[in-house]
Design a protein around this motif. Sequence first.
Motif, PDB file in Angstrom:
ATOM      1  N   ARG A  68       0.835  -1.209   0.000  1.00  0.00           N
ATOM      2  CA  ARG A  68       0.000   0.000   0.000  1.00  0.00           C
ATOM      3  C   ARG A  68       0.872   1.262   0.000  1.00  0.00           C
ATOM      4  O   ARG A  68       0.577   2.244  -0.691  1.00  0.00           O
ATOM      5  N   CYS A  69       1.937   1.219   0.787  1.00  0.00           N
ATOM      6  CA  CYS A  69       2.863   2.353   0.811  1.00  0.00           C
ATOM      7  C   CYS A  69       3.460   2.592  -0.570  1.00  0.00           C
ATOM      8  O   CYS A  69       3.459   3.722  -1.079  1.00  0.00           O
ATOM      9  N   LEU A  70       3.965   1.528  -1.194  1.00  0.00           N
ATOM     10  CA  LEU A  70       4.602   1.670  -2.505  1.00  0.00           C
ATOM     11  C   LEU A  70       3.628   2.187  -3.557  1.00  0.00           C
ATOM     12  O   LEU A  70       3.986   3.024  -4.397  1.00  0.00           O
ATOM     13  N   LEU A  71       2.407   1.701  -3.536  1.00  0.00           N
ATOM     14  CA  LEU A  71       1.423   2.170  -4.508  1.00  0.00           C
ATOM     15  C   LEU A  71       1.157   3.666  -4.353  1.00  0.00           C
ATOM     16  O   LEU A  71       1.009   4.395  -5.333  1.00  0.00           O
ATOM     17  N   SER A  72       1.118   4.122  -3.084  1.00  0.00           N
ATOM     18  CA  SER A  72       0.901   5.560  -2.866  1.00  0.00           C
ATOM     19  C   SER A  72       2.094   6.368  -3.369  1.00  0.00           C
ATOM     20  O   SER A  72       1.932   7.445  -3.952  1.00  0.00           O
ATOM     21  N   VAL A  73       3.306   5.844  -3.167  1.00  0.00           N
ATOM     22  CA  VAL A  73       4.500   6.557  -3.630  1.00  0.00           C
ATOM     23  C   VAL A  73       4.567   6.566  -5.153  1.00  0.00           C
ATOM     24  O   VAL A  73       4.862   7.600  -5.772  1.00  0.00           O
ATOM     25  N   ILE A  74       4.289   5.428  -5.770  1.00  0.00           N
ATOM     26  CA  ILE A  74       4.364   5.340  -7.231  1.00  0.00           C
ATOM     27  C   ILE A  74       3.383   6.309  -7.889  1.00  0.00           C
ATOM     28  O   ILE A  74       3.717   6.980  -8.873  1.00  0.00           O
ATOM     29  N   GLU A  75       2.192   6.402  -7.333  1.00  0.00           N
ATOM     30  CA  GLU A  75       1.221   7.337  -7.913  1.00  0.00           C
ATOM     31  C   GLU A  75       1.747   8.769  -7.886  1.00  0.00           C
ATOM     32  O   GLU A  75       1.575   9.533  -8.838  1.00  0.00           O
ATOM     33  N   SER A  76       2.414   9.124  -6.794  1.00  0.00           N
ATOM     34  CA  SER A  76       2.953  10.470  -6.665  1.00  0.00           C
ATOM     35  C   SER A  76       4.231  10.665  -7.473  1.00  0.00           C
ATOM     36  O   SER A  76       4.490  11.750  -8.003  1.00  0.00           O
ATOM     37  N   ALA A  77       5.025   9.588  -7.604  1.00  0.00           N
ATOM     38  CA  ALA A  77       6.366   9.695  -8.183  1.00  0.00           C
ATOM     39  C   ALA A  77       6.421   9.544  -9.693  1.00  0.00           C
ATOM     40  O   ALA A  77       7.316  10.108 -10.349  1.00  0.00           O
ATOM     41  N   HIS A  78       5.475   8.772 -10.274  1.00  0.00           N
ATOM     42  CA  HIS A  78       5.646   8.387 -11.683  1.00  0.00           C
ATOM     43  C   HIS A  78       5.670   9.556 -12.666  1.00  0.00           C
ATOM     44  O   HIS A  78       6.385   9.490 -13.677  1.00  0.00           O
ATOM     45  N   PRO A  79       4.963  10.674 -12.456  1.00  0.00           N
ATOM     46  CA  PRO A  79       5.075  11.768 -13.438  1.00  0.00           C
ATOM     47  C   PRO A  79       6.475  12.378 -13.499  1.00  0.00           C
ATOM     48  O   PRO A  79       6.817  13.045 -14.473  1.00  0.00           O
ATOM     49  N   PHE A  80       7.280  12.131 -12.454  1.00  0.00           N
ATOM     50  CA  PHE A  80       8.603  12.750 -12.364  1.00  0.00           C
ATOM     51  C   PHE A  80       9.730  11.718 -12.417  1.00  0.00           C
ATOM     52  O   PHE A  80      10.897  12.055 -12.262  1.00  0.00           O
ATOM     53  N   ASN A  81       9.366  10.453 -12.636  1.00  0.00           N
ATOM     54  CA  ASN A  81      10.356   9.372 -12.697  1.00  0.00           C
ATOM     55  C   ASN A  81      11.273   9.347 -11.471  1.00  0.00           C
ATOM     56  O   ASN A  81      12.483   9.150 -11.564  1.00  0.00           O
ATOM     57  N   VAL A  82      10.677   9.558 -10.316  1.00  0.00           N
ATOM     58  CA  VAL A  82      11.446   9.523  -9.066  1.00  0.00           C
ATOM     59  C   VAL A  82      11.677   8.067  -8.665  1.00  0.00           C
ATOM     60  O   VAL A  82      10.725   7.287  -8.568  1.00  0.00           O
ATOM     61  N   ASN A  88      13.943 -14.176   5.018  1.00  0.00           N
ATOM     62  CA  ASN A  88      13.001 -14.959   4.200  1.00  0.00           C
ATOM     63  C   ASN A  88      11.779 -14.121   3.858  1.00  0.00           C
ATOM     64  O   ASN A  88      10.635 -14.532   4.051  1.00  0.00           O
ATOM     65  N   SER A  89      12.027 -12.953   3.341  1.00  0.00           N
ATOM     66  CA  SER A  89      10.989 -11.925   3.276  1.00  0.00           C
ATOM     67  C   SER A  89       9.973 -12.137   2.164  1.00  0.00           C
ATOM     68  O   SER A  89      10.347 -12.382   1.011  1.00  0.00           O
ATOM     69  N   PRO A  90       8.675 -12.007   2.497  1.00  0.00           N
ATOM     70  CA  PRO A  90       7.645 -11.973   1.462  1.00  0.00           C
ATOM     71  C   PRO A  90       7.599 -10.634   0.735  1.00  0.00           C
ATOM     72  O   PRO A  90       6.860 -10.471  -0.233  1.00  0.00           O
ATOM     73  N   ASN A  91       8.385  -9.664   1.215  1.00  0.00           N
ATOM     74  CA  ASN A  91       8.395  -8.348   0.568  1.00  0.00           C
ATOM     75  C   ASN A  91       8.902  -8.420  -0.871  1.00  0.00           C
ATOM     76  O   ASN A  91       8.511  -7.620  -1.721  1.00  0.00           O
ATOM     77  N   ARG A  92       9.790  -9.376  -1.150  1.00  0.00           N
ATOM     78  CA  ARG A  92      10.358  -9.484  -2.495  1.00  0.00           C
ATOM     79  C   ARG A  92       9.259  -9.685  -3.543  1.00  0.00           C
ATOM     80  O   ARG A  92       9.311  -9.111  -4.642  1.00  0.00           O
ATOM     81  N   LEU A  93       8.255 -10.510  -3.222  1.00  0.00           N
ATOM     82  CA  LEU A  93       7.166 -10.770  -4.171  1.00  0.00           C
ATOM     83  C   LEU A  93       6.380  -9.498  -4.455  1.00  0.00           C
ATOM     84  O   LEU A  93       5.978  -9.245  -5.595  1.00  0.00           O
ATOM     85  N   VAL A  94       6.162  -8.709  -3.415  1.00  0.00           N
ATOM     86  CA  VAL A  94       5.450  -7.436  -3.579  1.00  0.00           C
ATOM     87  C   VAL A  94       6.204  -6.529  -4.537  1.00  0.00           C
ATOM     88  O   VAL A  94       5.649  -5.969  -5.484  1.00  0.00           O
ATOM     89  N   VAL A  95       7.511  -6.387  -4.292  1.00  0.00           N
ATOM     90  CA  VAL A  95       8.318  -5.479  -5.102  1.00  0.00           C
ATOM     91  C   VAL A  95       8.411  -5.977  -6.544  1.00  0.00           C
ATOM     92  O   VAL A  95       8.269  -5.194  -7.498  1.00  0.00           O
ATOM     93  N   THR A  96       8.631  -7.282  -6.716  1.00  0.00           N
ATOM     94  CA  THR A  96       8.744  -7.846  -8.067  1.00  0.00           C
ATOM     95  C   THR A  96       7.489  -7.580  -8.889  1.00  0.00           C
ATOM     96  O   THR A  96       7.551  -7.218 -10.072  1.00  0.00           O
ATOM     97  N   ARG A  97       6.340  -7.732  -8.257  1.00  0.00           N
ATOM     98  CA  ARG A  97       5.080  -7.494  -8.970  1.00  0.00           C
ATOM     99  C   ARG A  97       4.934  -6.025  -9.372  1.00  0.00           C
ATOM    100  O   ARG A  97       4.529  -5.710 -10.499  1.00  0.00           O
ATOM    101  N   LEU A  98       5.301  -5.122  -8.467  1.00  0.00           N
ATOM    102  CA  LEU A  98       5.138  -3.698  -8.767  1.00  0.00           C
ATOM    103  C   LEU A  98       6.202  -3.175  -9.727  1.00  0.00           C
ATOM    104  O   LEU A  98       5.978  -2.172 -10.416  1.00  0.00           O
ATOM    105  N   GLN A  99       7.346  -3.832  -9.797  1.00  0.00           N
ATOM    106  CA  GLN A  99       8.380  -3.416 -10.751  1.00  0.00           C
ATOM    107  C   GLN A  99       7.895  -3.526 -12.198  1.00  0.00           C
ATOM    108  O   GLN A  99       8.396  -2.822 -13.076  1.00  0.00           O
ATOM    109  N   GLN A 100       6.925  -4.394 -12.447  1.00  0.00           N
ATOM    110  CA  GLN A 100       6.374  -4.518 -13.796  1.00  0.00           C
ATOM    111  C   GLN A 100       5.628  -3.251 -14.202  1.00  0.00           C
ATOM    112  O   GLN A 100       5.503  -2.951 -15.394  1.00  0.00           O
ATOM    113  N   HIS A 101       5.136  -2.521 -13.229  1.00  0.00           N
ATOM    114  CA  HIS A 101       4.401  -1.285 -13.501  1.00  0.00           C
ATOM    115  C   HIS A 101       5.273  -0.047 -13.335  1.00  0.00           C
ATOM    116  O   HIS A 101       4.969   1.008 -13.907  1.00  0.00           O
TER     117      HIS A 101
END
Length: 351
Positions: free
Chosen positions: A25-39, A49-62
């Motif tokens: 949820r945090c990343l989605l909020s940041v991406i929405e704000s950041a993407h017009p400026f390629n931040v 053994n983090s499940p965070n990797r799956l979250v990041v990998t999925r969002l990297q596609q967008h």
Amino acid sequence: MLGSTGNKKLGVCIPAYQRPEQLERCLLSVIESAHPFNVPIFIADDAPNSPNRLVVTRLQQHYPLLFYSPNLSRLGLDRNILHAANLCPCEYVWLLGEDDRMEPTGIANVLDVLSKATNLPFLVVNYRYVDPTVETVLCEKVLPLERDTAMEAPTFFRQYGWTIGFIGSCVLRTELFRKVDPERYIGTYYAHVGVIMEMLVGKTLFVLAEPVVRNRVGSAEVFSWSDRYWEVFRGWNELTDRLKPLYGPEVCRDACTSFCKAMGIGTLRFLCARRAERLYNIKYFIKEPLIRSHWKGLKRVAAFSIALTPPLIFCFGRYLWNRRRKRHGRPIQDVNLSPQRISAPYEEGHS
């Protein structure tokens, strides 16, 4: 790492632990704000053994400007925050907690300030308190400022230094940040504050009055450090002791006073809340240094009574208090767990 497309002025750095849904949820909020400026966005993952990797990998596609760095060994709270900041090659780093949310205008507002300033050492961004479900605004402005303000470092530290304990308020100049040796502040739980205040000696900082981050607050389980609750609160005293050679005893004493006032330390309500969370009992009444130093006289008698009262009574009181706050707070909507909310695709050319 950034190539020719990533923004060189500003990057967002998130120290992560083991809360993948909050991170998403945090990343989605940041991406929405950041993407017009390629931040670019950098994640320093301190969870084994983090499940965070799956979250990041999925969002990297967008959003390709999303970079993931798992720690080889656990760094702990202080060191992971510092490590996250050091991942970013940009001129400025905006730190953000994994469970917080950025407002859609956040990046635009910060870049606007940075574009107008010359060699600004540190920018404090205002923020809102929201409930754990991010459905209600509990406090519209943590810093009670009506307009953007420049402040000398000692003045800020003695009045509002506690606000940058929340990392999401911190936008720092990386060159200055990396010149400070952080070791003297490690173990306080506020090492980033120590580094920032040391790099600001003799300098002026800037405060953005409009809130651009939503900070989740509530009972102790909201925080990744709830198992070290009393240690974290004691850590502010330790931090200010270590800053006395730079700012003097009077400024540091005032910084401690403003911290305690903001957190409610010394009030009976604070102890009632901790008793409801089972973080306060007769053992803490006897042994905890903060209890001995901040609850004296009749307050100490009341503190003893609270320590012996069944937690369920305070749980009910907290339930009624939270209902009241929710009723009087402004309703909002949390980030939807879908990358489709990103309103435009990644674009090349902004720097």
